[in-house]
Design an enzyme around this catalytic site. Structure first.
Site, mmCIF file in Angstrom:
data_model
loop_
_atom_site.group_PDB
_atom_site.id
_atom_site.type_symbol
_atom_site.label_atom_id
_atom_site.label_comp_id
_atom_site.label_asym_id
_atom_site.label_seq_id
_atom_site.Cartn_x
_atom_site.Cartn_y
_atom_site.Cartn_z
ATOM 1 N N LEU A 95 -64.145 22.566 34.086
ATOM 2 C CA LEU A 95 -64.449 22.866 32.703
ATOM 3 C C LEU A 95 -64.024 21.674 31.856
ATOM 4 C CD1 LEU A 95 -63.057 26.526 32.359
ATOM 5 C CD2 LEU A 95 -65.450 25.851 32.642
ATOM 6 N N ASP A 96 -64.773 21.394 30.797
ATOM 7 C CA ASP A 96 -64.329 20.379 29.847
ATOM 8 C C ASP A 96 -62.930 20.743 29.369
ATOM 9 O OD1 ASP A 96 -66.791 19.134 30.011
ATOM 10 O OD2 ASP A 96 -67.614 20.222 28.286
ATOM 11 N N SER A 97 -62.129 19.755 29.054
ATOM 12 C CA SER A 97 -60.760 20.042 28.631
ATOM 13 C C SER A 97 -60.719 20.966 27.423
ATOM 14 C CB SER A 97 -60.013 18.735 28.325
ATOM 15 O OG SER A 97 -60.618 18.054 27.238
#
Length: 265
Positions: A95-97
């Site tokens: 997942l994107d941060s």
């Protein structure tokens, strides 16, 4: 080795705010990742703000775990881990941060190969929640686009292109006069980088707090008015079935909806 004991999961060096949601007898696990936490370290020194506070192997896509992460005392001369046995945890998705929610891992390399293949075959069912500026024209819709994904210097940018991207959208709660935002559910049928963020922006529904594809002016006004500056995209649920060891098993996990999603509706 198939599966891992309770001691293994209890001793994992979880990152700040990371929660183990579920794990099964074959070693499949789901974690809830907070916004701002990395799926894995990108460079030396990133471990403290990653899913696990441990080294990560990019080639094998796994976390390298020391003896203390297998649930036994490494300093006990009679312990099976006195020889500094190490274990690994293979990451299955990212997942994107800035995105919070469900992220999967597995403690068995062979099973990691099986489930990664299912990701490629689009056999993993995922549902996201997004808080967006505006209100969708329809209560439910199937979004079809063609995207282009570019990776330069470790950064990803997605735009309109030739790669098919498809998501199912449904409105959970529509925008109101006092809070001109909508809570929507997104179920991606393809897994392109930044797919949901770009699809929302393309339809005039930028995700609140998205600093790459969003509405920068409204983001600033929103942060000033509410004090909330995160990107409001949350991986809410993941479910799938898999075959391993001659048996078919079901796996499902939900990450609790962050309270800030509900606070402004």
């Amino acid at each position: 080795m198939s599966g891992s004991g309770e001691g293994f999961w209890a001793a994992l060096p979880l990152g700040r705010g990371v929660v183990l949601l579920a794990c099964d007898c074959n070693g499949v696990a789901a974690f809830a990742k907070p916004s701002g936490t990395l799926s894995h370290p990108n460079k030396p020194g990133d471990e403290p703000r990653s899913l696990l506070r441990a080294p990560y192997d990019f080639d094998g896509e796994y976390y390298e775990l020391g003896p203390r992460a297998v649930g036994r005392r490494a300093d006990d001369p009679e312990s099976p881990d006195a020889d500094h046995t190490r274990r690994r945890l293979w990451l299955l998705n990212r997942l994107d941060s800035a995105t919070s929610g469900v992220i999967l891992a597995v403690s068995d390399e062979a099973l990691a190969t099986v489930i990664r293949a299912q990701f490629k075959r689009k056999q993993i069912q995922k549902a996201y929640l997004a808080l967006v500026f505006g209100k969708p024209a329809k209560p439910a819709d199937l979004w079809r686009d063609r995207l282009a994904v570019e990776k330069q210097g470790g950064r990803i940018r997605t735009s309109m292109g030739a790669i098919p991207a498809e998501s199912r959208m449904s409105v959970v709660r529509g925008g109101e006069s006092r809070a001109p935002v909508s809570l929507i559910r997104l179920e991606p049928r393809t897994g392109r980088s930044h797919q949901l963020r770009v699809q929302c922006a393309r339809r005039g529904l930028p995700i609140v707090g998205d600093r790459t594809y969003g509405d920068f002016a409204r983001n600033r006004e929103w942060a000033k008015r509410t004090g909330a500056s995160r990107m409001f995209l949350h991986s809410f649920e993941t479910r799938f079935s898999y075959e391993f060891g001659g048996r078919t098993r079901e796996f499902a996990a939900q990450a609790p909806v962050p309270p800030e999603f509900e606070a402004f509706l």
